[in-house]
Design a protein around this motif. Structure first.
Motif, mmCIF file in Angstrom:
data_model
loop_
_atom_site.group_PDB
_atom_site.id
_atom_site.type_symbol
_atom_site.label_atom_id
_atom_site.label_comp_id
_atom_site.label_asym_id
_atom_site.label_seq_id
_atom_site.Cartn_x
_atom_site.Cartn_y
_atom_site.Cartn_z
ATOM 1 N N HIS A 16 28.664 -48.251 87.143
ATOM 2 C CA HIS A 16 30.001 -48.094 87.727
ATOM 3 C C HIS A 16 30.771 -49.351 87.613
ATOM 4 N N VAL A 17 31.934 -49.381 86.878
ATOM 5 C CA VAL A 17 32.821 -50.543 87.006
ATOM 6 C C VAL A 17 34.110 -50.131 87.979
ATOM 7 N N THR A 18 34.298 -51.047 88.867
ATOM 8 C CA THR A 18 35.467 -50.598 89.923
ATOM 9 C C THR A 18 36.384 -51.734 89.821
ATOM 10 N N VAL A 19 37.673 -51.401 89.508
ATOM 11 C CA VAL A 19 38.889 -52.510 89.669
ATOM 12 C C VAL A 19 39.000 -52.663 91.316
ATOM 13 N N ASN A 20 38.659 -53.897 91.703
ATOM 14 C CA ASN A 20 38.513 -54.269 93.072
ATOM 15 C C ASN A 20 39.603 -55.116 93.770
ATOM 16 N N ARG A 21 40.963 -54.488 93.569
ATOM 17 C CA ARG A 21 41.920 -55.164 94.074
ATOM 18 C C ARG A 21 42.735 -54.135 95.197
ATOM 19 N N PRO A 22 42.252 -53.551 96.082
ATOM 20 C CA PRO A 22 42.954 -52.515 96.776
ATOM 21 C C PRO A 22 43.789 -52.871 97.484
ATOM 22 N N LEU A 36 37.456 -57.114 83.073
ATOM 23 C CA LEU A 36 37.237 -55.604 82.538
ATOM 24 C C LEU A 36 36.590 -55.606 81.101
ATOM 25 N N HIS A 37 37.405 -56.703 80.394
ATOM 26 C CA HIS A 37 36.967 -56.701 78.949
ATOM 27 C C HIS A 37 35.587 -57.278 78.881
ATOM 28 N N ASP A 38 35.412 -58.274 79.613
ATOM 29 C CA ASP A 38 33.790 -58.774 79.654
ATOM 30 C C ASP A 38 32.811 -57.702 80.078
ATOM 31 N N ALA A 39 33.037 -57.028 81.111
ATOM 32 C CA ALA A 39 32.440 -55.906 81.796
ATOM 33 C C ALA A 39 31.804 -54.934 80.636
ATOM 34 N N PHE A 40 32.912 -54.466 80.160
ATOM 35 C CA PHE A 40 32.901 -53.488 78.848
ATOM 36 C C PHE A 40 31.717 -54.071 77.661
ATOM 37 N N GLY A 41 31.971 -55.275 77.244
ATOM 38 C CA GLY A 41 31.178 -55.941 76.386
ATOM 39 C C GLY A 41 29.891 -55.883 76.691
ATOM 40 N N GLN A 42 29.520 -56.200 77.850
ATOM 41 C CA GLN A 42 28.223 -56.338 78.380
ATOM 42 C C GLN A 42 27.707 -54.784 78.355
ATOM 43 N N ALA A 43 28.289 -53.901 79.116
ATOM 44 C CA ALA A 43 27.607 -52.639 79.089
ATOM 45 C C ALA A 43 27.553 -52.255 77.585
ATOM 46 N N ALA A 44 28.262 -52.424 76.578
ATOM 47 C CA ALA A 44 27.967 -51.922 75.317
ATOM 48 C C ALA A 44 26.712 -52.486 74.742
ATOM 49 N N GLY A 45 26.325 -53.592 75.045
ATOM 50 C CA GLY A 45 25.146 -54.291 74.615
ATOM 51 C C GLY A 45 24.018 -54.109 75.441
ATOM 52 N N ASP A 46 24.155 -53.404 76.708
ATOM 53 C CA ASP A 46 23.001 -53.219 77.429
ATOM 54 C C ASP A 46 22.335 -51.997 77.219
ATOM 55 N N GLU A 47 20.907 -52.048 76.566
ATOM 56 C CA GLU A 47 20.416 -50.741 76.322
ATOM 57 C C GLU A 47 19.989 -49.945 77.210
ATOM 58 N N GLY A 48 20.041 -50.227 78.429
ATOM 59 C CA GLY A 48 19.649 -49.411 79.762
ATOM 60 C C GLY A 48 20.930 -48.766 80.168
ATOM 61 N N ARG A 88 43.860 -55.544 74.056
ATOM 62 C CA ARG A 88 42.553 -55.770 73.619
ATOM 63 C C ARG A 88 41.572 -55.132 74.362
ATOM 64 N N LEU A 89 41.961 -54.930 75.708
ATOM 65 C CA LEU A 89 40.922 -54.239 76.612
ATOM 66 C C LEU A 89 40.761 -52.882 76.430
ATOM 67 N N MET A 90 42.039 -52.181 76.315
ATOM 68 C CA MET A 90 42.046 -50.743 75.899
ATOM 69 C C MET A 90 41.412 -50.564 74.483
ATOM 70 N N ARG A 91 41.291 -51.186 73.566
ATOM 71 C CA ARG A 91 40.754 -50.881 72.290
ATOM 72 C C ARG A 91 39.265 -51.292 72.563
ATOM 73 N N ARG A 92 39.016 -52.265 73.411
ATOM 74 C CA ARG A 92 37.516 -52.396 73.804
ATOM 75 C C ARG A 92 36.816 -51.053 74.201
ATOM 76 N N ILE A 93 37.703 -50.544 75.327
ATOM 77 C CA ILE A 93 36.943 -49.113 75.888
ATOM 78 C C ILE A 93 36.968 -48.172 74.824
#
Length: 260
Positions: A16-22, A36-48, A88-93
């Motif tokens: 779960h990735v949450t934008v946290n600026r309520p 967000l770009h970093d978080a999705f990059g990490q998720a892409a490479g995490d086998e779990g 760049r972020l949108m394309r990463r996702i």
């Protein structure tokens, strides 16, 4: 105020990735785009991680747009750079090898709708509103909204949302194909979890190949897309998951996919 623009939490194979600026209705500033770009990059490479769910903090907004306070004084050159940063972020996702679900819990406007449209699936609360209101600021969509909206909903709907700048209901967004599902607000998390669990139980390599062939097919001639589909289809026969899936079907049991 919060110093953490996003939060990340794992629930089994579902991240779960949450934008946290309520306090800012989760508006996208440069720091949030980069996080967000970093978080999705990490998720892409995490086998779990097999599935990612993206949402916004608080009861009001998924993401209410780009951060207007940060954009207000940008020059033309810096404005273009900000657009490219968002794209760049949108394309990463969009090119993630794992399914990404946007859980639209409230307003998804401007950059927020662009963020949701970059995800592979979108489920919205029945109380949510979506739209591209940039025209009201003397702007146009800058994070790819005009292009993805055109591909999802067609020319007429894209022009309506971008020229008029008025938000539409989740139900109208469903009719236009902008979102995949609408759920009662009180049931949104449960319905999203059910969808994420279904995807997490599927064959990871087949999921990845499906995302890949749809991305490629959306950007090329049909003959090229068909050839690419056949090539990826053939590769599935080299996977243990394909053997497990076919055996499970013949043995009338649920398959246990391992991503091999």
């Amino acid at each position: 105020m919060t110093d953490t623009p996003i939060t990340v939490a794992d629930h089994g194979p579902i991240r779960h990735v949450t934008v946290n600026r309520p306090d800012k209705l989760n508006a996208l500033n440069a720091a949030t785009l980069d996080a967000l770009h970093d978080a999705f990059g990490q998720a892409a490479g995490d086998e779990g991680v097999r599935v990612v769910v993206l949402t916004g903090a608080g009861p009001k907004a998924f993401v209410a747009g780009a951060d207007i306070a940060e954009m207000a004084d940008l020059s033309a050159t810096r404005g273009r750079d900000f657009s490219l940063r968002g794209q760049r972020l949108m394309r990463r996702i969009e090119t993630m090898p794992k399914p990404v679900i946007a859980m639209i819990n409230g307003f998804a406007l401007g950059g927020g709708l662009e963020l949701a449209m970059a995800c592979h699936l979108r489920i919205a609360a029945d109380t949510a509103k979506v739209g591209q209101p940039e025209i009201n600021l003397g702007l146009i969509p800058g994070f790819g909204g005009s292009q993805r909206l055109l591909r999802l909903a067609g020319r007429a709907a894209t022009l309506e949302l971008c020229l008029l700048g008025a938000p539409i209901t989740a139900e109208r967004a469903l009719q236009l194909g902008i979102v995949n599902r609408v759920a009662p607000a009180a049931e949104l998390e449960a319905e999203t979890r059910k969808l994420a669990e279904q995807l997490a139980a599927s064959a990871p390599l087949a999921l990845r190949a499906t995302l890949d062939i749809v991305n490629v097919g959306g950007e090329c001639a049909i003959e090229e897309g068909l050839q690419y589909e056949s090539a990826q289809f053939g590769l599935m026969f080299a996977t243990e998951d394909m053997r497990e899936g076919t055996r499970a079907f013949l043995e009338r049991r649920k398959p246990a996919f391992e991503g091999r």
